[in-house]
Design an enzyme around this catalytic site. Structure first.
Site, short mmCIF file in Angstrom:
data_model
loop_
_atom_site.label_atom_id
_atom_site.label_comp_id
_atom_site.label_asym_id
_atom_site.label_seq_id
_atom_site.Cartn_x
_atom_site.Cartn_y
_atom_site.Cartn_z
N GLN A 28 -4.75 -3.74 -2.34
CA GLN A 28 -4.23 -2.63 -3.16
C GLN A 28 -4.11 -3.02 -4.63
OE1 GLN A 28 -3.85 0.47 -2.53
NE2 GLN A 28 -4.14 0.44 -0.32
N CYS A 76 4.78 11.89 12.59
CA CYS A 76 5.62 12.79 13.38
C CYS A 76 4.83 13.35 14.56
CB CYS A 76 6.11 13.93 12.52
SG CYS A 76 7.04 13.36 11.08
N ASN A 120 0.81 -1.23 0.00
CA ASN A 120 0.00 0.00 0.00
C ASN A 120 0.84 1.27 0.00
OD1 ASN A 120 0.19 -1.54 2.58
ND2 ASN A 120 -0.35 0.44 3.47
N HIS A 123 -13.57 -0.07 -0.92
CA HIS A 123 -13.29 1.37 -1.01
C HIS A 123 -11.96 1.70 -1.67
CE1 HIS A 123 -10.50 2.24 2.49
NE2 HIS A 123 -10.92 1.06 2.87
N1 PLP Z 1 -4.73 -4.32 3.39
C1 PLP Z 1 -4.16 -3.32 2.71
C2 PLP Z 1 -2.95 -3.60 1.85
C3 PLP Z 1 -4.66 -2.02 2.80
O1 PLP Z 1 -4.07 -1.02 2.13
C4 PLP Z 1 -5.80 -1.80 3.62
C5 PLP Z 1 -6.33 -0.43 3.80
O2 PLP Z 1 -5.61 0.54 3.74
C6 PLP Z 1 -6.37 -2.88 4.30
C7 PLP Z 1 -5.81 -4.13 4.15
C8 PLP Z 1 -7.57 -2.71 5.17
O3 PLP Z 1 -8.74 -2.55 4.42
P1 PLP Z 1 -10.05 -1.94 5.12
O4 PLP Z 1 -9.79 -0.49 5.31
O5 PLP Z 1 -11.14 -2.19 4.14
O6 PLP Z 1 -10.25 -2.68 6.38
#
Ligand code: PLP
Length: 382
Positions: free
Chosen positions: A184, A330, A156, A206
Protein backbone atom coordinates in the site's frame (compact mmCIF):
# COMPACT_ATOMS: atom_id res chain seq x y z
CA UNK A 1 -19.18 1.18 -19.69
CA UNK A 2 -17.38 3.54 -22.07
CA UNK A 3 -18.09 7.15 -21.21
CA UNK A 4 -19.99 6.15 -18.05
CA UNK A 5 -19.62 8.74 -15.31
CA UNK A 6 -18.60 7.48 -11.92
CA UNK A 7 -16.47 8.48 -8.96
CA UNK A 8 -13.76 6.05 -7.95
CA UNK A 9 -12.46 6.34 -4.40
CA UNK A 10 -11.30 2.77 -3.85
CA UNK A 11 -7.66 3.03 -4.89
CA UNK A 12 -6.42 0.88 -1.99
CA UNK A 13 -8.44 -1.99 -3.48
CA UNK A 14 -7.00 -1.50 -6.94
CA UNK A 15 -6.10 1.28 -9.36
CA UNK A 16 -6.85 2.08 -12.96
CA UNK A 17 -4.05 0.97 -15.28
CA UNK A 18 -2.35 4.19 -16.42
CA UNK A 19 -2.56 4.85 -20.17
CA UNK A 20 1.26 5.10 -20.30
CA UNK A 21 1.46 1.65 -18.74
CA UNK A 22 -0.93 0.17 -21.31
CA UNK A 23 1.20 1.72 -24.03
CA UNK A 24 4.40 0.27 -22.53
CA UNK A 25 2.83 -3.21 -22.46
CA UNK A 26 1.30 -3.17 -25.93
CA UNK A 27 4.30 -4.31 -28.04
CA UNK A 28 4.76 -7.53 -26.09
CA UNK A 29 1.49 -9.26 -26.99
CA UNK A 30 1.52 -9.44 -30.77
CA UNK A 31 4.84 -8.10 -32.05
CA UNK A 32 7.63 -8.60 -29.51
CA UNK A 33 6.14 -11.78 -28.08
CA UNK A 34 9.41 -13.72 -27.73
CA UNK A 35 10.39 -15.73 -24.70
CA UNK A 36 13.17 -13.79 -22.94
CA UNK A 37 15.14 -17.06 -22.57
CA UNK A 38 15.18 -17.70 -26.35
CA UNK A 39 18.42 -17.26 -28.28
CA UNK A 40 16.93 -15.25 -31.19
CA UNK A 41 16.29 -11.56 -31.65
CA UNK A 42 12.69 -11.70 -30.39
CA UNK A 43 13.91 -13.29 -27.17
CA UNK A 44 16.67 -10.72 -26.85
CA UNK A 45 14.18 -7.88 -27.26
CA UNK A 46 12.00 -9.26 -24.49
CA UNK A 47 15.04 -9.77 -22.24
CA UNK A 48 16.18 -6.19 -22.86
CA UNK A 49 12.76 -4.83 -21.97
CA UNK A 50 12.74 -6.78 -18.73
CA UNK A 51 16.21 -5.49 -17.87
CA UNK A 52 15.04 -1.93 -18.49
CA UNK A 53 11.94 -2.42 -16.34
CA UNK A 54 14.10 -3.90 -13.58
CA UNK A 55 16.23 -0.76 -13.55
CA UNK A 56 13.13 1.42 -13.20
CA UNK A 57 11.76 -0.75 -10.39
CA UNK A 58 15.12 -0.69 -8.60
CA UNK A 59 15.22 3.07 -8.96
CA UNK A 60 11.86 3.44 -7.16
CA UNK A 61 13.27 1.50 -4.20
CA UNK A 62 16.82 2.89 -4.46
CA UNK A 63 18.32 -0.59 -4.75
CA UNK A 64 20.27 -2.44 -7.44
CA UNK A 65 18.39 -4.23 -10.26
CA UNK A 66 19.78 -7.61 -9.15
CA UNK A 67 17.81 -7.28 -5.90
CA UNK A 68 14.47 -7.26 -7.74
CA UNK A 69 12.47 -10.46 -8.36
CA UNK A 70 9.24 -10.30 -10.35
CA UNK A 71 6.33 -12.36 -9.03
CA UNK A 72 2.66 -12.74 -9.89
CA UNK A 73 1.24 -10.52 -7.11
CA UNK A 74 1.73 -9.03 -3.67
CA UNK A 75 0.54 -12.22 -2.01
CA UNK A 76 3.18 -14.31 -3.79
CA UNK A 77 5.88 -11.82 -2.78
CA UNK A 78 4.77 -11.94 0.87
CA UNK A 79 4.60 -15.72 1.00
CA UNK A 80 7.92 -16.18 -0.81
CA UNK A 81 9.74 -13.80 1.55
CA UNK A 82 8.35 -15.38 4.70
CA UNK A 83 9.01 -18.96 3.63
CA UNK A 84 12.51 -18.05 2.37
CA UNK A 85 13.45 -16.40 5.66
CA UNK A 86 12.17 -19.27 7.78
CA UNK A 87 13.96 -21.89 5.71
CA UNK A 88 17.18 -19.99 6.25
CA UNK A 89 17.01 -20.31 10.05
CA UNK A 90 15.26 -23.63 10.67
CA UNK A 91 16.43 -23.74 14.29
CA UNK A 92 14.66 -20.46 15.14
CA UNK A 93 10.95 -20.91 15.67
CA UNK A 94 9.47 -17.47 16.41
CA UNK A 95 7.79 -15.17 13.90
CA UNK A 96 6.78 -11.62 14.82
CA UNK A 97 3.95 -9.86 13.05
CA UNK A 98 1.11 -7.45 13.85
CA UNK A 99 -2.61 -7.81 14.47
CA UNK A 100 -3.42 -5.65 11.42
CA UNK A 101 -1.56 -7.36 8.55
CA UNK A 102 -3.24 -8.11 5.25
CA UNK A 103 -4.52 -11.72 5.05
CA UNK A 104 -1.60 -12.52 2.70
CA UNK A 105 0.71 -12.30 5.73
CA UNK A 106 -1.75 -12.89 8.56
CA UNK A 107 -3.14 -16.18 7.28
CA UNK A 108 0.28 -17.60 6.43
CA UNK A 109 1.70 -16.64 9.83
CA UNK A 110 -1.26 -18.24 11.58
CA UNK A 111 -0.87 -21.38 9.48
CA UNK A 112 2.73 -21.67 10.68
CA UNK A 113 1.80 -22.00 14.35
CA UNK A 114 1.39 -25.05 16.55
CA UNK A 115 -2.26 -25.43 15.62
CA UNK A 116 -1.29 -26.77 12.23
CA UNK A 117 1.51 -28.92 13.61
CA UNK A 118 4.26 -26.77 12.08
CA UNK A 119 5.50 -25.77 15.50
CA UNK A 120 6.17 -22.08 14.94
CA UNK A 121 5.45 -19.61 17.69
CA UNK A 122 3.83 -16.38 16.69
CA UNK A 123 4.12 -13.03 18.42
CA UNK A 124 1.30 -10.80 17.20
CA UNK A 125 1.98 -7.18 18.12
CA UNK A 126 -1.11 -5.30 19.23
CA UNK A 127 -2.02 -1.83 18.06
CA UNK A 128 -3.52 1.02 20.09
CA UNK A 129 -6.73 2.92 19.27
CA UNK A 130 -4.80 4.98 16.74
CA UNK A 131 -3.66 1.83 14.95
CA UNK A 132 -0.05 2.20 16.10
CA UNK A 133 2.22 -0.48 17.53
CA UNK A 134 4.35 -0.11 20.65
CA UNK A 135 8.10 -0.13 19.95
CA UNK A 136 8.85 -1.39 23.47
CA UNK A 137 6.64 -4.42 22.86
CA UNK A 138 8.33 -4.90 19.50
CA UNK A 139 11.82 -4.78 21.03
CA UNK A 140 10.82 -7.41 23.59
CA UNK A 141 9.67 -9.72 20.78
CA UNK A 142 13.17 -9.87 19.27
CA UNK A 143 14.40 -12.89 21.23
CA UNK A 144 17.21 -15.32 20.35
CA UNK A 145 14.48 -17.60 19.04
CA UNK A 146 13.08 -15.01 16.58
CA UNK A 147 13.69 -15.90 12.94
CA UNK A 148 11.69 -13.23 11.19
CA UNK A 149 9.65 -10.08 11.57
CA UNK A 150 6.95 -9.43 8.97
CA UNK A 151 5.31 -6.02 9.44
CA UNK A 152 3.50 -3.98 6.82
CA UNK A 153 4.82 -0.55 5.90
CA UNK A 154 1.35 0.97 5.67
CA UNK A 155 -2.07 -0.40 6.47
CA UNK A 156 -4.53 -1.01 3.65
CA UNK A 157 -7.63 -0.05 5.67
CA UNK A 158 -6.52 2.93 7.73
CA UNK A 159 -3.38 4.03 5.89
CA UNK A 160 -1.48 4.07 9.21
CA UNK A 161 2.27 4.03 8.53
CA UNK A 162 4.49 1.99 10.84
CA UNK A 163 8.04 3.15 11.76
CA UNK A 164 9.62 0.52 9.52
CA UNK A 165 13.05 2.21 9.44
CA UNK A 166 13.38 2.12 13.20
CA UNK A 167 11.97 -1.38 13.49
CA UNK A 168 14.18 -2.85 10.75
CA UNK A 169 17.26 -1.28 12.36
CA UNK A 170 16.32 -2.79 15.73
CA UNK A 171 15.81 -6.22 14.15
CA UNK A 172 19.12 -5.99 12.32
CA UNK A 173 20.98 -5.22 15.55
CA UNK A 174 19.50 -8.42 17.01
CA UNK A 175 20.30 -10.52 13.91
CA UNK A 176 16.62 -10.98 13.03
CA UNK A 177 15.48 -10.94 9.39
CA UNK A 178 12.89 -8.31 8.46
CA UNK A 179 10.19 -8.43 5.79
CA UNK A 180 7.85 -5.55 5.05
CA UNK A 181 4.67 -5.67 3.00
CA UNK A 182 4.92 -2.31 1.24
CA UNK A 183 2.03 -3.05 -1.13
CA UNK A 184 0.00 0.00 0.00
CA UNK A 185 2.97 2.30 0.40
CA UNK A 186 4.27 2.20 -3.18
CA UNK A 187 3.67 5.42 -5.07
CA UNK A 188 2.21 7.07 -1.96
CA UNK A 189 5.31 7.61 0.20
CA UNK A 190 9.03 7.30 -0.60
CA UNK A 191 10.48 3.80 -0.22
CA UNK A 192 14.26 3.84 0.10
CA UNK A 193 15.89 0.57 1.13
CA UNK A 194 19.25 2.27 1.56
CA UNK A 195 17.76 4.23 4.45
CA UNK A 196 15.44 1.50 5.68
CA UNK A 197 17.39 -1.72 6.30
CA UNK A 198 14.75 -4.33 5.48
CA UNK A 199 15.82 -7.71 4.09
CA UNK A 200 12.67 -8.30 2.02
CA UNK A 201 9.97 -5.99 0.67
CA UNK A 202 6.80 -6.77 -1.30
CA UNK A 203 5.00 -4.68 -3.90
CA UNK A 204 1.92 -5.30 -6.03
CA UNK A 205 1.55 -3.66 -9.44
CA UNK A 206 -2.21 -3.15 -9.37
CA UNK A 207 -2.01 -0.85 -6.37
CA UNK A 208 -0.03 1.73 -8.32
CA UNK A 209 -1.45 1.76 -11.83
CA UNK A 210 0.10 -1.41 -13.31
CA UNK A 211 -2.20 -4.37 -14.05
CA UNK A 212 -3.34 -7.05 -11.66
CA UNK A 213 -1.14 -10.15 -11.76
CA UNK A 214 2.34 -8.67 -11.39
CA UNK A 215 4.28 -8.21 -8.16
CA UNK A 216 7.78 -7.45 -6.94
CA UNK A 217 9.89 -9.00 -4.24
CA UNK A 218 12.98 -7.05 -3.20
CA UNK A 219 15.66 -9.22 -1.58
CA UNK A 220 18.67 -7.37 -0.17
CA UNK A 221 22.03 -8.55 -1.49
CA UNK A 222 23.42 -10.94 1.12
CA UNK A 223 20.07 -11.68 2.80
CA UNK A 224 19.27 -15.40 2.69
CA UNK A 225 16.88 -16.60 0.01
CA UNK A 226 15.30 -19.87 -1.08
CA UNK A 227 13.03 -19.96 -4.12
CA UNK A 228 9.40 -20.76 -3.48
CA UNK A 229 8.62 -21.59 -7.11
CA UNK A 230 11.27 -23.94 -8.46
CA UNK A 231 11.59 -25.03 -12.07
CA UNK A 232 13.31 -23.23 -14.94
CA UNK A 233 16.09 -20.86 -13.98
CA UNK A 234 14.21 -17.60 -14.54
CA UNK A 235 14.87 -14.57 -12.36
CA UNK A 236 18.39 -15.94 -11.76
CA UNK A 237 16.96 -19.14 -10.31
CA UNK A 238 14.90 -17.29 -7.71
CA UNK A 239 11.41 -17.47 -9.25
CA UNK A 240 10.68 -20.05 -11.92
CA UNK A 241 8.14 -19.52 -14.67
CA UNK A 242 8.46 -17.77 -18.03
CA UNK A 243 8.62 -14.05 -17.36
CA UNK A 244 5.47 -12.01 -18.02
CA UNK A 245 7.28 -9.59 -20.30
CA UNK A 246 4.32 -7.31 -21.02
CA UNK A 247 3.33 -6.92 -17.39
CA UNK A 248 6.93 -6.47 -16.26
CA UNK A 249 7.37 -3.71 -18.86
CA UNK A 250 4.11 -2.17 -17.60
CA UNK A 251 5.28 -2.38 -14.02
CA UNK A 252 8.55 -0.68 -14.94
CA UNK A 253 6.58 2.18 -16.45
CA UNK A 254 4.31 2.32 -13.39
CA UNK A 255 7.40 2.65 -11.17
CA UNK A 256 8.56 5.57 -13.29
CA UNK A 257 5.13 7.23 -12.99
CA UNK A 258 5.06 6.56 -9.24
CA UNK A 259 8.42 8.30 -8.83
CA UNK A 260 7.07 11.32 -10.78
CA UNK A 261 3.90 11.31 -8.68
CA UNK A 262 5.94 11.32 -5.46
CA UNK A 263 7.75 14.42 -6.66
CA UNK A 264 4.52 16.41 -7.08
CA UNK A 265 1.10 14.82 -7.51
CA UNK A 266 0.99 13.17 -4.13
CA UNK A 267 0.60 16.53 -2.37
CA UNK A 268 -2.48 17.24 -4.47
CA UNK A 269 -3.92 13.91 -3.35
CA UNK A 270 -3.15 14.75 0.28
CA UNK A 271 -4.92 18.11 -0.02
CA UNK A 272 -7.99 16.43 -1.50
CA UNK A 273 -8.00 13.78 1.22
CA UNK A 274 -7.71 16.43 3.95
CA UNK A 275 -10.52 18.47 2.35
CA UNK A 276 -12.67 15.34 2.28
CA UNK A 277 -11.95 14.45 5.90
CA UNK A 278 -12.42 17.97 7.22
CA UNK A 279 -15.63 18.41 5.22
CA UNK A 280 -17.14 15.12 6.34
CA UNK A 281 -16.19 15.61 9.97
CA UNK A 282 -17.77 19.06 9.94
CA UNK A 283 -21.01 17.82 8.36
CA UNK A 284 -21.43 14.50 10.22
CA UNK A 285 -21.68 14.82 14.02
CA UNK A 286 -19.58 12.27 15.87
CA UNK A 287 -17.63 11.10 12.80
CA UNK A 288 -14.01 10.18 13.58
CA UNK A 289 -11.00 9.20 11.53
CA UNK A 290 -9.68 5.69 12.16
CA UNK A 291 -5.95 6.08 12.67
CA UNK A 292 -6.29 9.86 13.11
CA UNK A 293 -3.31 11.19 15.07
CA UNK A 294 -0.96 8.54 13.60
CA UNK A 295 1.22 9.06 10.52
CA UNK A 296 -0.97 8.00 7.57
CA UNK A 297 -0.80 7.52 3.82
CA UNK A 298 -1.75 10.75 2.03
CA UNK A 299 -4.60 9.15 0.06
CA UNK A 300 -6.51 7.16 2.67
CA UNK A 301 -9.53 8.26 4.70
CA UNK A 302 -11.06 5.65 6.97
CA UNK A 303 -13.98 7.36 8.66
CA UNK A 304 -16.27 5.91 11.31
CA UNK A 305 -19.76 7.26 11.68
CA UNK A 306 -21.96 6.60 14.72
CA UNK A 307 -25.27 4.80 14.24
CA UNK A 308 -24.68 3.71 10.63
CA UNK A 309 -23.74 0.58 8.74
CA UNK A 310 -20.81 0.86 6.35
CA UNK A 311 -22.18 -1.81 3.99
CA UNK A 312 -25.47 0.07 3.60
CA UNK A 313 -23.67 3.29 2.79
CA UNK A 314 -21.45 1.47 0.28
CA UNK A 315 -24.61 0.17 -1.43
CA UNK A 316 -26.26 3.60 -1.52
CA UNK A 317 -23.14 5.28 -2.83
CA UNK A 318 -22.81 2.52 -5.43
CA UNK A 319 -26.34 3.34 -6.65
CA UNK A 320 -25.03 6.87 -7.32
CA UNK A 321 -21.97 5.56 -9.17
CA UNK A 322 -19.53 6.13 -6.30
CA UNK A 323 -17.09 3.31 -5.51
CA UNK A 324 -15.80 3.05 -1.92
CA UNK A 325 -15.25 0.27 0.66
CA UNK A 326 -16.70 -0.56 4.08
CA UNK A 327 -14.84 -1.63 7.21
CA UNK A 328 -17.05 -4.54 8.13
CA UNK A 329 -18.51 -7.59 6.44
CA UNK A 330 -22.24 -7.99 7.07
CA UNK A 331 -24.32 -11.09 6.62
CA UNK A 332 -28.02 -11.40 7.42
CA UNK A 333 -27.91 -8.11 9.34
CA UNK A 334 -24.99 -9.15 11.54
CA UNK A 335 -21.83 -7.14 10.97
CA UNK A 336 -18.34 -8.33 11.75
CA UNK A 337 -15.75 -5.61 12.02
CA UNK A 338 -12.60 -6.14 10.00
CA UNK A 339 -9.71 -7.58 12.02
CA UNK A 340 -7.94 -4.22 11.64
CA UNK A 341 -10.75 -2.15 13.19
CA UNK A 342 -11.30 -4.81 15.82
CA UNK A 343 -7.60 -4.63 16.79
CA UNK A 344 -8.02 -0.85 17.15
CA UNK A 345 -11.02 -1.38 19.45
CA UNK A 346 -13.38 0.56 17.19
CA UNK A 347 -16.82 0.37 18.87
CA UNK A 348 -19.26 -1.87 16.96
CA UNK A 349 -22.01 0.79 16.82
CA UNK A 350 -20.03 2.75 14.25
CA UNK A 351 -20.09 2.14 10.51
CA UNK A 352 -16.78 2.64 8.71
CA UNK A 353 -16.16 3.79 5.15
CA UNK A 354 -12.76 3.63 3.51
CA UNK A 355 -12.32 6.31 0.88
CA UNK A 356 -8.98 5.88 -0.89
CA UNK A 357 -8.12 8.60 -3.35
CA UNK A 358 -5.83 8.57 -6.34
CA UNK A 359 -4.30 10.80 -8.94
CA UNK A 360 -7.52 10.95 -11.00
CA UNK A 361 -9.76 12.39 -8.26
CA UNK A 362 -10.81 16.03 -8.39
CA UNK A 363 -11.92 18.73 -5.97
CA UNK A 364 -15.42 18.62 -7.48
CA UNK A 365 -15.70 14.92 -6.68
CA UNK A 366 -14.63 15.53 -3.10
CA UNK A 367 -17.11 18.41 -2.67
CA UNK A 368 -19.92 16.33 -4.17
CA UNK A 369 -19.28 13.53 -1.67
CA UNK A 370 -19.04 15.95 1.26
CA UNK A 371 -22.52 17.21 0.34
CA UNK A 372 -24.07 13.85 -0.55
CA UNK A 373 -22.86 11.58 2.24
CA UNK A 374 -24.31 13.53 5.21
CA UNK A 375 -27.69 13.70 3.40
CA UNK A 376 -27.57 9.96 2.80
CA UNK A 377 -26.78 9.27 6.44
CA UNK A 378 -29.70 11.44 7.55
CA UNK A 379 -32.05 9.58 5.19
CA UNK A 380 -30.75 6.24 6.44
CA UNK A 381 -31.33 7.20 10.06
CA UNK A 382 -34.87 8.45 9.50
N1 PLP B 1 -0.74 -6.64 1.13
C1 PLP B 1 -1.53 -5.57 1.25
C2 PLP B 1 -1.26 -4.55 2.33
C3 PLP B 1 -2.61 -5.40 0.38
O1 PLP B 1 -3.41 -4.33 0.51
C4 PLP B 1 -2.84 -6.38 -0.61
C5 PLP B 1 -4.00 -6.27 -1.51
O2 PLP B 1 -5.03 -5.75 -1.16
C6 PLP B 1 -1.97 -7.48 -0.70
C7 PLP B 1 -0.92 -7.58 0.19
C8 PLP B 1 -2.15 -8.54 -1.73
O3 PLP B 1 -1.75 -8.11 -3.00
P1 PLP B 1 -2.23 -8.91 -4.30
O4 PLP B 1 -3.66 -8.59 -4.48
O5 PLP B 1 -1.39 -8.37 -5.40
O6 PLP B 1 -1.97 -10.34 -4.04
Amino acid sequence: MAGERFIYMDNNATTRVAPGVVEAMQPFFVEDFGNPSSGHFLGARAARSIALAREKTASLLNCSPGEIIYTSCGTESDVTAIIAALESFPEKRRVVTTAVEHPAVKNLCEALTEKTGRDYRLTTLRVNRKGMIDLGEFKASLTVDTALVSVMWANNETGVIFPIGEMAAMARRRGVLFHTDAVQAAGKIPLDVEEVPVDYLSLSGHKFHAPKGIGVLYVRNGSPFHPFLMGGGQERGRRAGTENTAYIAGLGKACELAADHLRGGVEKVRELRDRLENGLQKMIPGAEINGGGSPRLPNTCSIRIPGTRGDELVKRLDERGICVSAGAACKAGVCKLSHVLEAMAVPPDYGTLRLSLGMDNTGDEVDYLVKLLPEMIEQNRS
